[in-house]
Design an enzyme around this catalytic site. Sequence first.
Site, PDB file in Angstrom:
ATOM      1  N   CYS A 192       3.030   2.552  13.417  1.00 20.34           N
ATOM      2  CA  CYS A 192       4.171   3.423  13.751  1.00 20.34           C
ATOM      3  C   CYS A 192       4.822   3.116  15.099  1.00 20.34           C
ATOM      4  O   CYS A 192       5.973   2.671  15.144  1.00 20.34           O
ATOM      5  CB  CYS A 192       3.707   4.878  13.731  1.00 20.34           C
ATOM      6  SG  CYS A 192       3.091   5.386  12.126  1.00 20.34           S
TER       7      CYS A 192
HETATM    8  N1  LIG Z   1      -0.445   5.288   8.968  1.00 22.53           N
HETATM    9  C1  LIG Z   1       0.040   6.282   9.685  1.00 22.53           C
HETATM   10  O1  LIG Z   1      -0.645   6.816  10.539  1.00 22.53           O
HETATM   11  C2  LIG Z   1       1.439   6.825   9.448  1.00 22.53           C
HETATM   12  C3  LIG Z   1       1.805   8.032  10.067  1.00 22.53           C
HETATM   13  C4  LIG Z   1       3.070   8.560   9.844  1.00 22.53           C
HETATM   14  C5  LIG Z   1       3.970   7.867   9.043  1.00 22.53           C
HETATM   15  N2  LIG Z   1       3.622   6.666   8.469  1.00 22.53           N
HETATM   16  C6  LIG Z   1       4.605   6.012   7.611  1.00 22.53           C
HETATM   17  O2  LIG Z   1       4.218   6.192   6.246  1.00 22.53           O
HETATM   18  C7  LIG Z   1       4.583   5.044   5.462  1.00 22.53           C
HETATM   19  C8  LIG Z   1       3.340   4.489   4.758  1.00 22.53           C
HETATM   20  O3  LIG Z   1       2.420   4.065   5.744  1.00 22.53           O
HETATM   21  P1  LIG Z   1       0.890   3.829   5.415  1.00 22.53           P
HETATM   22  O4  LIG Z   1       0.203   3.718   6.736  1.00 22.53           O
HETATM   23  O5  LIG Z   1       0.386   4.824   4.435  1.00 22.53           O
HETATM   24  O6  LIG Z   1       0.973   2.390   4.699  1.00 22.53           O
HETATM   25  P2  LIG Z   1      -0.190   1.644   3.866  1.00 22.53           P
HETATM   26  O7  LIG Z   1       0.104   0.197   3.963  1.00 22.53           O
HETATM   27  O8  LIG Z   1      -1.525   2.167   4.280  1.00 22.53           O
HETATM   28  O9  LIG Z   1       0.043   2.144   2.379  1.00 22.53           O
HETATM   29  C9  LIG Z   1       1.160   1.832   1.635  1.00 22.53           C
HETATM   30  C10 LIG Z   1       0.756   1.669   0.175  1.00 22.53           C
HETATM   31  O10 LIG Z   1       1.941   1.452  -0.573  1.00 22.53           O
HETATM   32  C11 LIG Z   1       1.656   0.502  -1.585  1.00 22.53           C
HETATM   33  N3  LIG Z   1       2.916  -0.068  -2.034  1.00 22.53           N
HETATM   34  C12 LIG Z   1       3.683  -1.009  -1.458  1.00 22.53           C
HETATM   35  N4  LIG Z   1       4.786  -1.240  -2.191  1.00 22.53           N
HETATM   36  C13 LIG Z   1       4.729  -0.400  -3.244  1.00 22.53           C
HETATM   37  C14 LIG Z   1       5.578  -0.164  -4.356  1.00 22.53           C
HETATM   38  N5  LIG Z   1       6.732  -0.822  -4.499  1.00 22.53           N
HETATM   39  N6  LIG Z   1       5.196   0.748  -5.267  1.00 22.53           N
HETATM   40  C15 LIG Z   1       4.015   1.414  -5.124  1.00 22.53           C
HETATM   41  N7  LIG Z   1       3.173   1.233  -4.095  1.00 22.53           N
HETATM   42  C16 LIG Z   1       3.529   0.342  -3.167  1.00 22.53           C
HETATM   43  C17 LIG Z   1       0.714  -0.467  -0.929  1.00 22.53           C
HETATM   44  O11 LIG Z   1      -0.039  -1.194  -1.876  1.00 22.53           O
HETATM   45  C18 LIG Z   1      -0.168   0.495  -0.097  1.00 22.53           C
HETATM   46  O12 LIG Z   1      -1.285   0.927  -0.821  1.00 22.53           O
HETATM   47  C19 LIG Z   1       5.234   4.075   6.440  1.00 22.53           C
HETATM   48  O13 LIG Z   1       6.609   4.275   6.429  1.00 22.53           O
HETATM   49  C20 LIG Z   1       4.679   4.525   7.795  1.00 22.53           C
HETATM   50  O14 LIG Z   1       5.558   4.188   8.854  1.00 22.53           O
HETATM   51  C21 LIG Z   1       2.365   6.145   8.650  1.00 22.53           C
END
Ligand SMILES: NC(=O)c1ccc[n+]([C@@H]2O[C@H](COP(=O)([O-])OP(=O)(O)OC[C@H]3O[C@@H](n4cnc5c(N)ncnc54)[C@H](O)[C@@H]3O)[C@@H](O)[C@H]2O)c1
Length: 451
Positions: free
Chosen positions: A284
């Site tokens: 992030c």
């Molecule tokens: N990790 C954090 O602490 C956090 C906190 C707040 C916001 N975010 C935001 O949340 C969002 C997700 O982050 P995350 O950390 O969970 O990512 P992540 O990489 O842990 O998880 C994303 C998942 O999406 C899947 N994916 C990718 N393309 C896809 C598709 N087309 N269809 C279905 N699944 C698909 C991936 O295989 C993966 O399992 C991002 O925008 C991030 O900026 C993350």
Amino acid sequence: MPTDRKPEYFKGATLKVAIIGCGYVGLPLALRFAEAGHRVLALDVDSAKVDMLNRGQGYIEHIPATKIKQHLLSKHFAATSDFARLSEMDAILVCVPTPLDERREPDLTYVEQTARSIAPNLQRGQLVVLESTTYPGTTEELVRPILEQNGLRCPIASAAQGSDVPVDFFLAFSPEREDPGNKQYGLAQIPKIVGGVNPPSGRAAAALYAQIVARVVPVSSARTAEMAKLLENIFRCVNIALVNELKLLSLRMGIDIWEVIDAASTKPFGFMPFYPGPGLGGHCIPVDPFYLSWKAREYDFSTRFIELAGEVNTAMPYHIVDAIAAALNDRQKALKGARILILGVAYKKDVDDLRESPALMIMQLLLERGAQVQYNDPHFPRLHRMRRYDYSNLQSIELRPEKVAGFDCVVIATDHSTYDLQAIVEVAQMVVDTRNATRRVARHRHKIVLC
Ligand SMILES: NC(=O)c1ccc[n+]([C@@H]2O[C@H](COP(=O)([O-])OP(=O)(O)OC[C@H]3O[C@@H](n4cnc5c(N)ncnc54)[C@H](O)[C@@H]3O)[C@@H](O)[C@H]2O)c1
């Protein structure tokens, strides 16, 4: 699906909720909806994750497999890669990655692909919410046109244009505020901001989320909600840069910046402590601010605070490596050929997340300068090939005293709680501490270099 579904429908019990993207954000959200009694379908393009979930196995350290199993057994949770099943759902929540590309510009391909997977399955009356962090306008300008391709409409409208504008489906943005590893604030306790593309969409999303969090914060539009999330992360990024810069000055002036922060923190109003470190990490804070910088260019606007903060924070791993070289030099040793042990490669304490971790950059810079680098991290028994680095031959070494003593320098990059720092300082030849993790270590302080 009924054509006259009202936003209040989403106050109902036992809704069918799809979560797309089962990562750090999506999986806890899916389990929370299951816990609240809804029927959750978790979708991911990664079939290995889908298989593990359907076997009741977890892959994120702080999410216990027992929770997954419990909701699988009660039939409140299932996983699939079959996007056609979206047509059975009441609500579809999107939690896919939003990284930067090689040129450090927003990479919205995951969001776009997901919208394209939803579009052919979209039904009247469904609610779609984007949760992925992104620039203001993404929900309206990128997601909405793709979803509308099959003829269903969700017009952009403000409250001034009427609170009951007719819609075929509902569309909103609601940012995730997940803080992995934070035991004080779980999903249910963190207020959730919600902004619709039009008032009915905002009300529908608010009704849904009110079922799983203690407080929903409705805002007037999806763009406001998108911007609010960026403000939160830019606030952190800029303040961390400020304190990193003040650390560099304090080091030069012989002042202990951590003592300064503790002292300033006693002010009961108008101050909030941020702590210096080896650089920014995680999915992030190093990434999200640049989504706004990129969008700002469309408006001939330069986001100077973001750029400056990026510059200061990016320089931190280089500063750490210079400090290691100087500390070795003080002991008549060269960095070239020095044996260096990195403690903690995760981007922050007690998490199993490597993304953008400054430790990886520090290791790379040390290797480029001829050091021999090994690491320990209880969360990563081995490393692998990544986009920027190839650490496929590295494995976490055991912290046996005779082993630690064999390194010219031990670098505390991430201060996991499991580290017995007193014992490590006791046997180490020298410890470079990038986080003031050794503040309570009283003995052998001459071995410790704060940087
Ligand atoms: N990790 C954090 O602490 C956090 C906190 C707040 C916001 N975010 C935001 O949340 C969002 C997700 O982050 P995350 O950390 O969970 O990512 P992540 O990489 O842990 O998880 C994303 C998942 O999406 C899947 N994916 C990718 N393309 C896809 C598709 N087309 N269809 C279905 N699944 C698909 C991936 O295989 C993966 O399992 C991002 O925008 C991030 O900026 C993350």
